[in-house]
Motif scaffolding. Sequence first.
Motif, PDB file in Angstrom:
ATOM      1  N   PHE A 159       0.848  -1.182   0.000  1.00 56.96           N
ATOM      2  CA  PHE A 159       0.000   0.000   0.000  1.00 56.96           C
ATOM      3  C   PHE A 159       0.887   1.236   0.000  1.00 56.96           C
ATOM      4  O   PHE A 159       2.049   1.186   0.402  1.00 56.96           O
ATOM      5  N   PHE A 160       0.307   2.317  -0.456  1.00 58.21           N
ATOM      6  CA  PHE A 160       1.056   3.570  -0.588  1.00 58.21           C
ATOM      7  C   PHE A 160       0.330   4.651   0.195  1.00 58.21           C
ATOM      8  O   PHE A 160      -0.884   4.800   0.097  1.00 58.21           O
ATOM      9  N   ASP A 161       1.062   5.386   0.995  1.00 59.91           N
ATOM     10  CA  ASP A 161       0.465   6.428   1.803  1.00 59.91           C
ATOM     11  C   ASP A 161       1.464   7.561   1.980  1.00 59.91           C
ATOM     12  O   ASP A 161       2.532   7.559   1.380  1.00 59.91           O
ATOM     13  N   ASN A 162       1.093   8.509   2.805  1.00 62.78           N
ATOM     14  CA  ASN A 162       1.974   9.635   3.103  1.00 62.78           C
ATOM     15  C   ASN A 162       2.095   9.753   4.614  1.00 62.78           C
ATOM     16  O   ASN A 162       1.305  10.462   5.251  1.00 62.78           O
ATOM     17  N   PRO A 163       3.054   9.045   5.221  1.00 61.22           N
ATOM     18  CA  PRO A 163       3.169   9.083   6.680  1.00 61.22           C
ATOM     19  C   PRO A 163       3.529  10.457   7.223  1.00 61.22           C
ATOM     20  O   PRO A 163       3.404  10.706   8.415  1.00 61.22           O
ATOM     21  N   GLY A 164       3.964  11.361   6.328  1.00 64.06           N
ATOM     22  CA  GLY A 164       4.292  12.708   6.759  1.00 64.06           C
ATOM     23  C   GLY A 164       3.122  13.673   6.689  1.00 64.06           C
ATOM     24  O   GLY A 164       3.264  14.849   7.045  1.00 64.06           O
ATOM     25  N   SER A 165       1.955  13.212   6.237  1.00 63.92           N
ATOM     26  CA  SER A 165       0.785  14.081   6.168  1.00 63.92           C
ATOM     27  C   SER A 165       0.324  14.458   7.566  1.00 63.92           C
ATOM     28  O   SER A 165       0.586  13.752   8.549  1.00 63.92           O
TER      29      SER A 165
END
Length: 418
Positions: A232-238
Motif C-alpha cells: 500500500f502507498f500512503d503519506n506518513p508525513g501528512s
Amino acid sequence: MKKLRWPLIILLILIILYQIPAPQADFFELYQRQDQAARQLREFMQRPVKTLTVDGITWRYLAGGQGAKTILFLHGMGGAYNLWWQQVAALQDRYRFITYTLPEEVDNLDKAAAGIRAILDEEKAGKIYLVGTSMGGYIAQYLLNVMPQRIEKAVLSNTFPPNKQIAVANAGKARAVKLMPEILVARLGARQLQAKLLPAAQGDSLLAAFLPSLPFSKKRFLNRYRVVVDPFFDNPGSYAARRIQKLIIEADNDPLVEPDLRARLKERYADARVFTFHNAGHFPYINRAADYNAVLEAFLASDNPYLAVEKVIYDNYAAGRRQADTVLLNQAFATQAVLNTNTAAGVVTISLADYLDKVVADGPQQLEVHILDGRVAHRMADFRVAFDYPGKRYIDNLVLLPTDRGWRIVNKTFASVK
C-alpha cells in the motif's frame, strides 16, 4: 498389477497426508505452572466471543473492559484474539478493549480493514488506540492511512513498514507451501519455533506452551502471508497521519523482523517514540509481559500534544473569532502575542489588544476553519490554518508554546489569499 501397486500405495499415502489437519496443543497440558499468567489465560478463554459477518466472512472477537477509550488489539500472522490476554488483564479496568481473530478467508488489507471497521461500528467505538504486533502492526499502519480520523494513538510492535523485501525473500517458500500437506507445514512451523523463536526469547516456558496452542491451517497461513505482502502507498508525513501519536516497540534480537526493516520503520515514523527490548525476541508481550505492559500503559496514559493544540485552535481561537468572544480568544492567545501581516505599505505588526478590539467591532462572523498542516516538536507547535469567510480566505501561520495555562498562540502571521 504389481507395477501399479506401489504408485497406488504412494498416491494413497499422499491423499491421507493431505487430509491430516495440523495438530493444536492444549496450553494447560503443556504448561503445568499455576501462576498468574495461566490463571489469567484460563479466565480469558472462558469469556464468550462475539461473531459478526462482513461481506460473507465471519469475524470472531472479544470486547469488554471499561473506560472512555477503546484499545483495538491486532495480532500477528500466527496469532488469534487470545494473544493479548496478559495486556487485557492489565488494562481492562481502565480501557475498553476489542481483540479479534483475523478470519482465514481474509487475504488482503482491504478485507482486513472492512472487517475491523464493521466491528468498531458494531461496538460503537469512537476514537481508538491501536496496538498491533507483526502482521497486526502492518495492518495498523494501513488503518492509519484509510481511517486516520478514528485513531488517536498507535503502537507498532515487532513489525515492519511497507516493503518488497519480505515478498522477494519468501516467494519460493510461499510457492512450496501451496504444494505441501498441512501437517508438513505445521511441522516446519514447529521446527522454526524450536530453532529460532524460543532461543530468541531465552527459552521462555510460557511462550513454548502458548504458541503451539494457537489454531493453524494452511489456508490461514497462506492468506495471512498475502496480507503481510499486500503493498500500500500512503503519506506518513501528512498531517492526518502525523497527529496520531505513535510508539514503536521492538526487540534488538527479533528473529522475524530484519534489522534493516526495523530501521526503516523508525525512519518512516521519525516522530514516534521508540522502546527497544533487549534479548526479548518476537513476542515480548508474552514472555516479557510485565515490562511490555508498563511501557504500553505509560504511552497510552500520556498526553497527545496535537490534540491539545487542536483544541486551542478550534475551541478557543476559531470559536472565539466566530462568536466575537474575547474570553475565548484570550484563552487562545498568550498575553504577549504578536500578529503580523503584509500590506501594500509593508509589514504590519498588530498587538493582541488591537486585534481583540477589531474582533469586537466586526462582530460575529460566518467562517469555516481547517488545519492544513502542523507539527509539534521540542515543546513548540507550528501550524498552518485556513479561515474561510464568505468570499475570502485567510491563511494563518501560528506558533504556539506550552505555558502554565496550557498551549497558547504567541505569534500569528496571516495573509489574505484568493
